[in-house]
Design a protein around this motif. Structure first.
Motif, PDB file in Angstrom:
ATOM      1  N   UNK A 194       0.746  -1.454   0.286  1.00  0.00           N
ATOM      2  CA  UNK A 194      -0.147  -0.123   0.049  1.00  0.00           C
ATOM      3  C   UNK A 194       0.540   0.702   0.302  1.00  0.00           C
ATOM      4  N   UNK A 195       2.041   0.973   0.412  1.00  0.00           N
ATOM      5  CA  UNK A 195       2.935   2.907   0.623  1.00  0.00           C
ATOM      6  C   UNK A 195       3.920   2.649  -0.429  1.00  0.00           C
ATOM      7  N   UNK A 196       3.396   1.769  -1.554  1.00  0.00           N
ATOM      8  CA  UNK A 196       3.780   2.250  -3.196  1.00  0.00           C
ATOM      9  C   UNK A 196       2.725   2.211  -3.566  1.00  0.00           C
ATOM     10  N   UNK A 197       1.189   2.923  -2.992  1.00  0.00           N
ATOM     11  CA  UNK A 197      -0.024   2.707  -3.677  1.00  0.00           C
ATOM     12  C   UNK A 197      -0.170   1.621  -5.221  1.00  0.00           C
ATOM     13  N   UNK A 198       0.007   0.328  -4.465  1.00  0.00           N
ATOM     14  CA  UNK A 198      -0.579  -1.113  -5.649  1.00  0.00           C
ATOM     15  C   UNK A 198      -1.487  -1.689  -4.459  1.00  0.00           C
ATOM     16  N   UNK A 199      -1.796  -2.379  -5.176  1.00  0.00           N
ATOM     17  CA  UNK A 199      -3.251  -2.930  -4.477  1.00  0.00           C
ATOM     18  C   UNK A 199      -2.299  -4.986  -4.591  1.00  0.00           C
ATOM     19  N   UNK A 200      -2.079  -5.301  -3.008  1.00  0.00           N
ATOM     20  CA  UNK A 200      -2.258  -6.438  -3.091  1.00  0.00           C
ATOM     21  C   UNK A 200      -2.861  -7.744  -3.702  1.00  0.00           C
ATOM     22  N   UNK A 201      -2.439  -8.509  -3.981  1.00  0.00           N
ATOM     23  CA  UNK A 201      -3.948  -9.732  -4.964  1.00  0.00           C
ATOM     24  C   UNK A 201      -3.726 -10.107  -5.047  1.00  0.00           C
ATOM     25  N   UNK A 202      -2.671 -10.941  -4.335  1.00  0.00           N
ATOM     26  CA  UNK A 202      -2.006 -12.641  -4.472  1.00  0.00           C
ATOM     27  C   UNK A 202      -1.127 -12.924  -3.652  1.00  0.00           C
ATOM     28  N   UNK A 203      -1.666 -13.715  -2.608  1.00  0.00           N
ATOM     29  CA  UNK A 203      -0.292 -14.616  -2.038  1.00  0.00           C
ATOM     30  C   UNK A 203      -0.387 -16.131  -1.485  1.00  0.00           C
ATOM     31  N   UNK A 204       0.765 -16.396  -2.397  1.00  0.00           N
ATOM     32  CA  UNK A 204       1.059 -17.363  -3.250  1.00  0.00           C
ATOM     33  C   UNK A 204       2.541 -18.814  -2.618  1.00  0.00           C
ATOM     34  N   UNK A 205       2.281 -19.706  -1.604  1.00  0.00           N
ATOM     35  CA  UNK A 205       3.498 -20.331  -1.423  1.00  0.00           C
ATOM     36  C   UNK A 205       3.524 -21.826  -2.084  1.00  0.00           C
ATOM     37  N   UNK A 206       4.095 -21.918  -2.198  1.00  0.00           N
ATOM     38  CA  UNK A 206       4.108 -23.140  -2.929  1.00  0.00           C
ATOM     39  C   UNK A 206       5.534 -24.201  -3.242  1.00  0.00           C
TER      40      UNK A 206
END
Length: 165
Positions: free
Chosen positions: A18-30
């Motif tokens: 958010x501090x970079x004016x972005x939206x976190x869409x997905x987090x995936x650990x595989x």
């Protein structure tokens, strides 16, 4: 990925994104062989430049090194933007896809390919291409009617920047 780890990662990374004016869409650990892969997908209304992904990757890497959220095992960090044909699942995805062609699977079983013209809180207004020289037609779809939606890749599409020039 456990819910606890997912929640911890989201809580740790969301403020950085958010501090970079972005939206976190997905987090995936595989798993990839002996290593794990942590994939972070970010987006914004203007899209995401490669330099922004690289900078965010450095910031996230530094933050992860300061915590134990990934545990002791080795992992590879990947930060990227969504693919061109990504699914539309959130209201903001439809807004960002305004002007784009999309494929819709409707709850009633109908499949539809149409251009997104406008988006509001209840649904979307579409332009359905005409068949065999016929004019395009307008159509309204409410969000509850949509089972799945995905942006279609257009090779001859005029970019918004080109249209403004």
């Amino acid at each position: 990925m456990s819910t606890t780890q997912s929640d911890r990662l989201r809580g740790l990374l969301e403020p950085l994104v958010s501090a970079m004016d972005l939206d976190l869409e997905e987090i995936e650990v595989s798993r990839a062989g002996r290593r794990r892969v942590l994939r972070i997908v970010v987006d914004s209304d203007e899209g995401v430049e490669l330099d922004a992904c690289a900078e965010l990757s450095r910031v996230i890497s530094q933050k992860l090194d300061e915590t134990d959220v990934m545990g002791d095992e080795e992992y590879v960090l990947e930060v990227s933007s969504p693919g061109a044909d990504r699914p539309l699942t959130e209201h903001r995805h439809y807004v960002r896809a305004t002007g784009r062609l999309a494929r819709f699977q409707l709850q009633a079983g109908e499949e539809l390919v149409a251009r997104i013209l406008t988006v509001d809180d209840e649904g979307i207004d579409l332009e359905v291409p005409g068949v065999k020289g016929r004019r395009p037609t307008a159509r309204r779809i409410e969000f509850p009617e949509i089972a799945k939606a995905r942006v279609e890749i257009e090779f001859n599409r005029k970019d918004k920047k080109e249209e403004e020039a």
